[in-house]
Design an enzyme around this catalytic site. Structure first.
Site, mmCIF file in Angstrom:
data_model
loop_
_atom_site.group_PDB
_atom_site.id
_atom_site.type_symbol
_atom_site.label_atom_id
_atom_site.label_comp_id
_atom_site.label_asym_id
_atom_site.label_seq_id
_atom_site.Cartn_x
_atom_site.Cartn_y
_atom_site.Cartn_z
ATOM 1 N N ASP A 186 39.125 43.335 38.431
ATOM 2 C CA ASP A 186 38.900 43.544 39.862
ATOM 3 C C ASP A 186 37.590 42.897 40.299
ATOM 4 O O ASP A 186 36.663 42.764 39.511
ATOM 5 C CB ASP A 186 38.877 45.061 40.142
ATOM 6 C CG ASP A 186 39.088 45.365 41.624
ATOM 7 O OD1 ASP A 186 39.420 44.441 42.387
ATOM 8 O OD2 ASP A 186 38.918 46.532 42.011
ATOM 9 N N ASN A 223 50.210 44.047 45.661
ATOM 10 C CA ASN A 223 49.511 42.802 46.009
ATOM 11 C C ASN A 223 50.358 41.846 46.852
ATOM 12 O O ASN A 223 49.833 40.945 47.501
ATOM 13 C CB ASN A 223 49.030 42.061 44.750
ATOM 14 C CG ASN A 223 47.807 42.695 44.110
ATOM 15 O OD1 ASN A 223 47.587 42.564 42.897
ATOM 16 N ND2 ASN A 223 46.998 43.393 44.888
HETATM 17 C C1 FPP Z 1 41.280 41.425 41.739
HETATM 18 O O1 FPP Z 1 40.383 40.833 42.592
HETATM 19 C C2 FPP Z 1 42.110 40.499 41.060
HETATM 20 C C3 FPP Z 1 43.430 40.248 41.339
HETATM 21 C C4 FPP Z 1 44.194 40.854 42.428
HETATM 22 C C5 FPP Z 1 44.191 39.336 40.541
HETATM 23 C C6 FPP Z 1 43.644 38.965 39.219
HETATM 24 C C7 FPP Z 1 43.974 37.584 39.040
HETATM 25 C C8 FPP Z 1 43.300 36.663 38.341
HETATM 26 C C9 FPP Z 1 42.123 36.946 37.502
HETATM 27 C C10 FPP Z 1 43.732 35.258 38.402
HETATM 28 C C11 FPP Z 1 45.126 35.000 37.978
HETATM 29 C C12 FPP Z 1 45.430 35.592 36.670
HETATM 30 C C13 FPP Z 1 45.846 34.954 35.579
HETATM 31 C C14 FPP Z 1 46.162 35.726 34.365
HETATM 32 C C15 FPP Z 1 45.978 33.503 35.530
HETATM 33 P P1 FPP Z 1 40.439 41.248 44.126
HETATM 34 O O2 FPP Z 1 40.999 40.105 44.866
HETATM 35 O O3 FPP Z 1 41.164 42.537 44.269
HETATM 36 O O4 FPP Z 1 38.913 41.427 44.407
HETATM 37 P P2 FPP Z 1 38.284 42.317 45.564
HETATM 38 O O5 FPP Z 1 38.635 43.743 45.243
HETATM 39 O O6 FPP Z 1 36.831 42.027 45.433
HETATM 40 O O7 FPP Z 1 38.866 41.840 46.847
#
Ligand code: FPP
Length: 246
Positions: A18, A66
Site C-alpha cells: 500500500d 480496485n
Molecule cells: C496500493 O497503492 C497498491 C495497489 C492498489 C496495487 C499494487 C500494485 C503494484 C505494486 C504494481 C503492480 C503489481 C505487480 C505485481 C506488477 P495505492 O494506490 O492504494 O496507494 P495509496 O493508498 O497511497 O493511494
C-alpha cells in the site's frame, strides 16, 4: 541491516502493498509513477524472499474493489501487470519460482489473463518459492464462492454434513494448496486488513509499517522479518506450553 535466523523465517509471508499513490502525490508525480516504482519493490522483495528461502510469498496486487478506481488508473495497473509478467517470467525461471494467482480471473481483461495463464504454465514445474498474486481478489467473495460450491456438493450428495470441518472449508478456498500465512506485512501506515485472506490469517502475526510500498527496501524488509523473529507464537496457549512443544 538486521541479522536474521534462517531457521525462524515465516514459511508463508503475505503482503498488502500500500501507499504507491501517496508516494507519488507527495512528490507531485502522477499516481501511476508510484505504481511503476512499486513494481521495482515487487522485484526486490520477490528476489530477496526467494534467496532467504521463504517458501510462499503472497502479494495483494489488485482487490475486487480496485475496479472502482478511475478507469485510467485501472488500465495503467493492468498494463503494468501484463508488462511485469512478460518481463519477469524469465527471472522467475532463473530463481526456480512457481507463479500462481488467487482471485476472480474472469474479471481480468483477456490479454492480462492470457499473460497470467502463460506465466503459470511456464513456471509450473519450478520447485522453489511459490509466488502468488492476489488479483481481483476479495476474501468475502472467496468465502462466498467456497460456501456456494460446498452447498452444491452437499446437495448432490458428494459431501455429507458430518464431513464439514475447518480443513474441509479451507479446501474450498483459492488457497487450498498453500499453508496459512505466518506473517502479514502492510505498508503505508494503514492498520486495516481490507478484505485480504480473512479466514487464513486467524493466527497470523501482523506487522504494520509507515513506509510506503515504493520505499519498502531490503533494509525495511529485514527489519520486518527481525520483528517477526522476536515474537513468540502461542496459538491461544501459554508461554510454558509453547516452549515445551518446541
Ligand atoms: C496500493 O497503492 C497498491 C495497489 C492498489 C496495487 C499494487 C500494485 C503494484 C505494486 C504494481 C503492480 C503489481 C505487480 C505485481 C506488477 P495505492 O494506490 O492504494 O496507494 P495509496 O493508498 O497511497 O493511494
Amino acid at each position: 541491516m538486521h541479522k536474521l535466523d534462517p531457521e525462524k523465517l515465516p514459511k508463508h509471508l503475505a503482503i498488502i502493498m500500500d501507499g504507491n499513490g501517496r508516494w507519488a502525490q507527495e512528490r507531485m508525480l502522477k499516481r501511476i509513477v508510484g505504481h511503476r516504482k512499486g513494481v521495482e519493490t515487487v522485484r526486490t522483495i520477490v528476489e530477496e524472499s526467494s534467496l532467504l528461502g521463504i517458501k510462499f510469498l503472497t502479494l495483494f496486487a489488485f482487490s475486487s474493489e480496485n475496479w472502482l478506481r478511475p478507469k485510467t488508473e485501472v488500465r495503467s495497473l493492468m498494463a503494468l501487470l501484463k508488462a511485469y509478467l512478460a518481463k519477469e517470467t524469465s527471472r522467475l525461471m532463473t530463481n526456480n519460482i512457481r507463479f500462481a494467482v488467487i482471485g476472480d480471473r474472469s474479471d481480468l481483461p483477456e490479454d492480462v489473463d492470457r499473460a497470467v495463464a502463460d506465466a503459470i504454465e511456464k513456471t509450473s514445474r519450478n520447485t522453489g518459492m511459490v509466488l502468488t498474486l492476489a488479483l481481483s481478489y476479495g476474501s468475502r467473495q472467496e468465502i462466498t464462492n467456497a460456501v456456494s460450491r460446498l452447498a452444491d456438493d452437499l446437495l448432490s450428495g458428494q459431501l455429507s454434513r458430518e464431513e464439514i470441518s475447518e480443513e474441509r472449508i479451507s479446501s474450498y478456498l483459492y488457497t487450498s494448496d498453500i499453508p496459512e500465512p505466518d506473517f502479514l506485512i502492510r505498508t503505508s501506515g494503514e492498520m486495516r486488513i481490507s478484505n485480504f485472506l480473512l479466514w487464513q490469517i486467524a493466527y497470523t502475526e501482523l506487522y504494520f509499517t509507515e513506509v510506503n510500498w515504493p520505499d519498502f527496501n531490503k533494509q525495511e524488509f529485514y527489519r520486518a522479518l527481525a520483528n517477526y523473529q522476536a515474537r513468540e507464537r502461542r496459538y491461544g496457549q501459554i508461554s510454558d506450553q509453547v516452549r515445551k512443544r518446541r
